[in-house]
Design a protein around this motif. Structure first.
Motif, PDB file in Angstrom:
ATOM      1  N   GLY A 172      21.357 -50.725   3.449  1.00 14.52           N
ATOM      2  CA  GLY A 172      20.909 -49.345   3.599  1.00 14.52           C
ATOM      3  C   GLY A 172      21.958 -48.351   3.148  1.00 14.52           C
ATOM      4  N   LEU A 177      19.307 -45.906   1.972  1.00  9.13           N
ATOM      5  CA  LEU A 177      18.008 -46.111   2.608  1.00  9.13           C
ATOM      6  C   LEU A 177      18.211 -46.317   4.102  1.00  9.13           C
ATOM      7  CD1 LEU A 177      16.493 -48.737   0.121  1.00  9.13           C
ATOM      8  CD2 LEU A 177      15.968 -46.291   0.188  1.00  9.13           C
ATOM      9  N   SER A 178      17.184 -46.003   4.884  1.00  7.33           N
ATOM     10  CA  SER A 178      17.258 -46.280   6.316  1.00  7.33           C
ATOM     11  C   SER A 178      17.101 -47.788   6.536  1.00  7.33           C
ATOM     12  CB  SER A 178      16.158 -45.540   7.066  1.00  7.33           C
ATOM     13  OG  SER A 178      14.888 -46.090   6.756  1.00  7.33           O
ATOM     14  N   THR A 181      13.508 -48.819   6.330  1.00  2.61           N
ATOM     15  CA  THR A 181      13.007 -48.953   4.964  1.00  2.61           C
ATOM     16  C   THR A 181      13.473 -50.263   4.342  1.00  2.61           C
ATOM     17  OG1 THR A 181      12.954 -46.549   4.667  1.00  2.61           O
ATOM     18  CG2 THR A 181      12.980 -47.894   2.678  1.00  2.61           C
ATOM     19  N   ALA A 184      11.441 -53.052   5.732  1.00  3.63           N
ATOM     20  CA  ALA A 184      10.101 -53.074   5.141  1.00  3.63           C
ATOM     21  C   ALA A 184      10.127 -53.710   3.751  1.00  3.63           C
ATOM     22  CB  ALA A 184       9.543 -51.650   5.060  1.00  3.63           C
ATOM     23  N   HIS A 185      11.137 -53.359   2.963  1.00  2.77           N
ATOM     24  CA  HIS A 185      11.284 -53.971   1.628  1.00  2.77           C
ATOM     25  C   HIS A 185      11.468 -55.480   1.747  1.00  2.77           C
ATOM     26  CE1 HIS A 185      11.219 -50.615  -1.133  1.00  2.77           C
ATOM     27  NE2 HIS A 185      12.156 -49.965  -0.473  1.00  2.77           N
TER      28      HIS A 185
END
Length: 216
Positions: A172, A177-178, A181, A184-185
């Motif tokens: 991240g 990115l959080s 996120t 999720a990826h």
């Protein structure tokens, strides 16, 4: 929350009974026991536990073969392999066969319970650096390859960062990115590659040639 159900596979009755006692003391349900790899495969299919604690060295069918058979089934349980040596070549083979991690047999009791809960939650029980060290030690370098074309550029990037040993938080920060996120990826990446967890993603990256043993 439902109680986690665990299948204990070990050819030593005394070891099995000790593990069973620890799990039951932690209010986990012992779905069944097995003393051979073949019994473990049959019991996993019949009892459908959440986690299989799998000894590597067992008669009839060893834990590696049994792990491959268990994890190949639809809606397979997570497999946590038990071993005596932290750099045993069998550990790498078990990971490649589909195990979500491994635990040393002399680990503290609370570590065993924590490990079961970790793999049941879909996480991998291996430090990234240790995973990489195991893979580099036991994998013969394959030819270089390109990422599968059904992955997005971001998913390809994250896959390589996972294989390089970065945690979700580190990924991240690197990609701005959080953690949510990134997670999720990773979830989409694993689904596209047909992999169980990040340990399997690291193994696949090495086996495909995306990461070279001894390199980055």
């Amino acid at each position: 929350m439902s109680v986690l159900r665990v299948l204990v596979a070990d050819d030593h009755a005394l070891v099995r009974s000790g593990i069973v006692a620890l799990l039951e003391a932690a209010e986990l349900e012992v779905a069944g026991q097995a003393s051979t790899g073949r019994e473990a495969v049959a019991a996993a299919a019949r009892l459908r536990p959440d986690v299989v604690l799998m000894d590597i060295r067992m008669p009839d069918m060893d834990g590696i073969e049994a792990t491959a058979a268990v994890t190949a089934a639809p809606d397979a349980p997570s497999v946590l392999v038990l071993t005596t040596f932290d750099l045993d070549e069998y550990v790498y083979r078990a990971l490649a066969a589909g195990a979500s991690g491994f635990l040393l047999k002399d680990a503290p009791p609370d570590r065993l319970v924590e490990a079961v809960r970790t793999v049941a939650a879909g996480e991998a029980l291996l430090a990234p650096g240790l995973t990489r060290r195991l893979i580099e030690r036991y994998l013969t370098a394959p030819p270089a390859a390109q990422p599968p074309d059904h992955l997005t550029p971001r998913e390809q990037e994250i896959w390589l960062l996972i294989a390089s040993g970065l945690s979700n938080a580190e990924i991240g920060r690197k990609l701005f990115l959080s953690e949510a996120t990134v997670k999720a990826h990773i979830t989409r990446l694993l689904a596209k590659l047909g992999l169980r967890d990040r340990v399997q993603a690291v193994v696949a990256a090495y086996e495909s040639g995306l990461i070279r043993p001894g390199g980055g």
